[in-house]
Write a protein that holds these residues in place. Sequence first.
Motif, PDB file in Angstrom:
ATOM      1  N   ASP A 422     -73.680   3.326  13.395  1.00  0.00           N
ATOM      2  CA  ASP A 422     -74.603   3.281  12.262  1.00  0.00           C
ATOM      3  C   ASP A 422     -75.285   4.629  12.062  1.00  0.00           C
ATOM      4  N   ALA A 423     -75.597   5.312  13.161  1.00  0.00           N
ATOM      5  CA  ALA A 423     -76.229   6.637  13.059  1.00  0.00           C
ATOM      6  C   ALA A 423     -75.278   7.641  12.415  1.00  0.00           C
ATOM      7  N   LEU A 424     -73.985   7.517  12.707  1.00  0.00           N
ATOM      8  CA  LEU A 424     -72.989   8.383  12.070  1.00  0.00           C
ATOM      9  C   LEU A 424     -72.922   8.116  10.567  1.00  0.00           C
ATOM     10  N   ARG A 425     -73.035   6.843  10.198  1.00  0.00           N
ATOM     11  CA  ARG A 425     -73.040   6.510   8.769  1.00  0.00           C
ATOM     12  C   ARG A 425     -74.266   7.105   8.076  1.00  0.00           C
ATOM     13  N   GLU A 426     -75.414   6.951   8.746  1.00  0.00           N
ATOM     14  CA  GLU A 426     -76.645   7.477   8.161  1.00  0.00           C
ATOM     15  C   GLU A 426     -76.572   8.990   7.959  1.00  0.00           C
ATOM     16  N   ALA A 427     -75.830   9.665   8.849  1.00  0.00           N
ATOM     17  CA  ALA A 427     -75.700  11.123   8.755  1.00  0.00           C
ATOM     18  C   ALA A 427     -74.648  11.536   7.740  1.00  0.00           C
ATOM     19  N   GLU A 428     -73.956  10.557   7.135  1.00  0.00           N
ATOM     20  CA  GLU A 428     -72.925  10.796   6.121  1.00  0.00           C
ATOM     21  C   GLU A 428     -71.852  11.758   6.621  1.00  0.00           C
ATOM     22  N   ILE A 429     -71.378  11.477   7.831  1.00  0.00           N
ATOM     23  CA  ILE A 429     -70.312  12.279   8.428  1.00  0.00           C
ATOM     24  C   ILE A 429     -68.971  11.723   7.986  1.00  0.00           C
ATOM     25  N   SER A 430     -68.019  12.599   7.704  1.00  0.00           N
ATOM     26  CA  SER A 430     -66.723  12.174   7.175  1.00  0.00           C
ATOM     27  C   SER A 430     -65.986  11.280   8.171  1.00  0.00           C
ATOM     28  N   PRO A 431     -65.132  10.361   7.665  1.00  0.00           N
ATOM     29  CA  PRO A 431     -64.404   9.445   8.560  1.00  0.00           C
ATOM     30  C   PRO A 431     -63.605  10.160   9.642  1.00  0.00           C
ATOM     31  N   GLU A 432     -62.948  11.259   9.311  1.00  0.00           N
ATOM     32  CA  GLU A 432     -62.146  11.970  10.314  1.00  0.00           C
ATOM     33  C   GLU A 432     -63.025  12.488  11.441  1.00  0.00           C
ATOM     34  N   ARG A 433     -64.186  13.002  11.091  1.00  0.00           N
ATOM     35  CA  ARG A 433     -65.078  13.548  12.114  1.00  0.00           C
ATOM     36  C   ARG A 433     -65.783  12.434  12.879  1.00  0.00           C
ATOM     37  N   VAL A 434     -65.995  11.303  12.237  1.00  0.00           N
ATOM     38  CA  VAL A 434     -66.533  10.137  12.945  1.00  0.00           C
ATOM     39  C   VAL A 434     -65.561   9.721  14.047  1.00  0.00           C
ATOM     40  N   ARG A 435     -64.266   9.664  13.710  1.00  0.00           N
ATOM     41  CA  ARG A 435     -63.258   9.270  14.709  1.00  0.00           C
ATOM     42  C   ARG A 435     -63.199  10.280  15.841  1.00  0.00           C
ATOM     43  N   ALA A 436     -63.334  11.554  15.504  1.00  0.00           N
ATOM     44  CA  ALA A 436     -63.308  12.588  16.536  1.00  0.00           C
ATOM     45  C   ALA A 436     -64.520  12.510  17.449  1.00  0.00           C
ATOM     46  N   THR A 457     -66.523  23.121  15.575  1.00  0.00           N
ATOM     47  CA  THR A 457     -66.507  22.531  14.233  1.00  0.00           C
ATOM     48  C   THR A 457     -67.393  21.294  14.182  1.00  0.00           C
ATOM     49  N   LEU A 458     -67.394  20.538  15.286  1.00  0.00           N
ATOM     50  CA  LEU A 458     -68.146  19.286  15.335  1.00  0.00           C
ATOM     51  C   LEU A 458     -69.617  19.490  15.720  1.00  0.00           C
ATOM     52  N   ARG A 459     -69.951  20.710  16.172  1.00  0.00           N
ATOM     53  CA  ARG A 459     -71.307  20.932  16.689  1.00  0.00           C
ATOM     54  C   ARG A 459     -72.368  20.678  15.618  1.00  0.00           C
ATOM     55  N   THR A 460     -72.127  21.139  14.407  1.00  0.00           N
ATOM     56  CA  THR A 460     -73.123  20.924  13.353  1.00  0.00           C
ATOM     57  C   THR A 460     -73.240  19.443  13.001  1.00  0.00           C
ATOM     58  N   GLU A 461     -72.141  18.679  13.191  1.00  0.00           N
ATOM     59  CA  GLU A 461     -72.172  17.248  12.879  1.00  0.00           C
ATOM     60  C   GLU A 461     -73.018  16.481  13.889  1.00  0.00           C
ATOM     61  N   ILE A 462     -72.865  16.795  15.187  1.00  0.00           N
ATOM     62  CA  ILE A 462     -73.589  16.064  16.215  1.00  0.00           C
ATOM     63  C   ILE A 462     -75.095  16.289  16.080  1.00  0.00           C
ATOM     64  N   GLU A 463     -75.471  17.457  15.573  1.00  0.00           N
ATOM     65  CA  GLU A 463     -76.895  17.762  15.418  1.00  0.00           C
ATOM     66  C   GLU A 463     -77.536  16.945  14.305  1.00  0.00           C
ATOM     67  N   ARG A 464     -76.722  16.363  13.418  1.00  0.00           N
ATOM     68  CA  ARG A 464     -77.246  15.561  12.306  1.00  0.00           C
ATOM     69  C   ARG A 464     -77.526  14.115  12.721  1.00  0.00           C
ATOM     70  N   ILE A 465     -77.036  13.724  13.899  1.00  0.00           N
ATOM     71  CA  ILE A 465     -77.228  12.349  14.362  1.00  0.00           C
ATOM     72  C   ILE A 465     -78.631  12.213  14.964  1.00  0.00           C
ATOM     73  N   SER A 466     -79.386  11.250  14.458  1.00  0.00           N
ATOM     74  CA  SER A 466     -80.756  11.087  14.962  1.00  0.00           C
ATOM     75  C   SER A 466     -81.196   9.635  14.821  1.00  0.00           C
ATOM     76  N   TYR A 467     -82.286   9.339  15.514  1.00  0.00           N
ATOM     77  CA  TYR A 467     -82.938   8.022  15.424  1.00  0.00           C
ATOM     78  C   TYR A 467     -84.402   8.323  15.102  1.00  0.00           C
ATOM     79  N   PRO A 468     -84.718   8.479  13.825  1.00  0.00           N
ATOM     80  CA  PRO A 468     -86.033   9.010  13.402  1.00  0.00           C
ATOM     81  C   PRO A 468     -87.235   8.267  13.961  1.00  0.00           C
ATOM     82  N   ASP A 469     -87.113   6.958  14.136  1.00  0.00           N
ATOM     83  CA  ASP A 469     -88.272   6.180  14.582  1.00  0.00           C
ATOM     84  C   ASP A 469     -88.356   6.041  16.104  1.00  0.00           C
ATOM     85  N   LEU A 470     -87.441   6.686  16.816  1.00  0.00           N
ATOM     86  CA  LEU A 470     -87.440   6.595  18.276  1.00  0.00           C
ATOM     87  C   LEU A 470     -88.049   7.861  18.863  1.00  0.00           C
TER      88      LEU A 470
END
Length: 480
Positions: A422-436, A457-470
């Motif tokens: 769900d966090a990956l969805r919230e970050a609007e990461i592409s399906p290919e990068r989600v699978r990776a 290539t994936l480093r910028t994507e992982i930094e977008r994953i967050s849990y704002p209320d945690l």
Amino acid sequence: MNLVAKWIDLAKRCSSPDRFDEETEAPEYDEELRDLQDTTEWEKIAPVVYAEATRLLREAHLVAPEDGSEFLHLQRTLHSAMIEIARRRVMRRFPNAHIALDPVFQEIERKPVVNPVAKISLANLITDYQKDPTRPALRGKTLAKRQAQWRMLESFFGATTAIGEIERSDVRRFMSFLERFPSNASKHFPGVEPTTVVALPEAQKLPAISPDTANDYLRQLGALTRFALHEGLIKTDPAAGLLFAKPKIAAKDKRLPFSEDDLKRIFGAPLFRGCVDDEAGYSKPGPNIIRRGRFWVPLIALFTGMRLNEICQLTLDDFVVEDGTDIILIRGSDDETKRVKTEAGQRFVLVHPEPKAIGLLAHIDGLRRKRASNAPVFADLAVGTTGYRSDPFSKFFARFLDHVGITHSKKVFHSFRHTYRDALREAEISPERVRALAGWTSGRTEEAYGSGLRPSTLRTEIERISYPDLDLSHLKANRS
């Protein structure tokens, strides 16, 4: 008679003219014939006949009770065949000798030898199936699961039952049996035969095994019957196509993700705020935040989506820097002390900035100064009877969730993986990068080509994953 005909054919070839030394072997054949025909010598001949009959049955995968009429008939016929072969050997030494040949065996040789359908027992089939070199060796939890399934099959059908005697109606009876078989029977009724369990009043009060579990038994039976079919041991597969219909439950409904409130309960528990200790006192408030397995495993799951066993089996050399990026290697091992669930599971994940800030990599560096490079990261976690640390941890985490008030049956450790998705969805990461990033697969052929996305290539994507209320600031402030 087919077995004896094959034995005669082999005996003739073994004593063909190019193998016959008349100076040394002919006198032996004379004596052999006399012994075979002398009924007073039966005590000497009987063990030889018995051994040959037993060998023929074993090599043909046939079953015949030793005290049964079929086995006795085989021995008598085989004895007559031995006399016949001895006669022919003598006649080759003395071509003009008047030795009558048995017309029965002359008639046999005029008929084609038909290979009988082997009456291999279920237990022997399972043994042969295990030894088949075309199949990967089973170890650990997989082997234990298969052995339990084989015990179930032997209990229901009978270990000594010939596989060729199992009919489709028997498989359907087995399906009816599975519909009544209680869940977790081995725990509730240890040592009790499965066929006995279903008749127990206590067992009848328990819920039955799920369709998925029942189908696992049917698939294993099907694997054995297909093996028997391909080996020519049976003519038709009695289990072909027989499986229970699975209920239409979407994959996302099998487990639920943790809600924001759930995450606050988990990471606000004494284990992460301060407890007595991280063993029996993990749920009691105290002065200690102990950064060992029970502390790190949930955090790694939350920020990587890794499966429980993937985390528990990590070794120090799985934490590496590649392409200038901190990553965790997820891989199996030849001895299966480390394993991945699927081919897509053999991968790497990036170390998220949040666990870094909490001190994960510093913890790994500290362990490296004390242990071998391939030592387990979480050696403090108990190893289960199956050889995996994930089994005891799963039971611990179920108790942990109860303590923090998360009691929904669909919320378990695997819920972290759904939460991460769900966090990956919230970050609007592409399906290919989600699978990776998480080791999912689409099943498309194109994924088998190339080496995949680079860590940088994936480093910028992982930094977008967050849990704002945690809020995990209390863990960053207590890194000692």
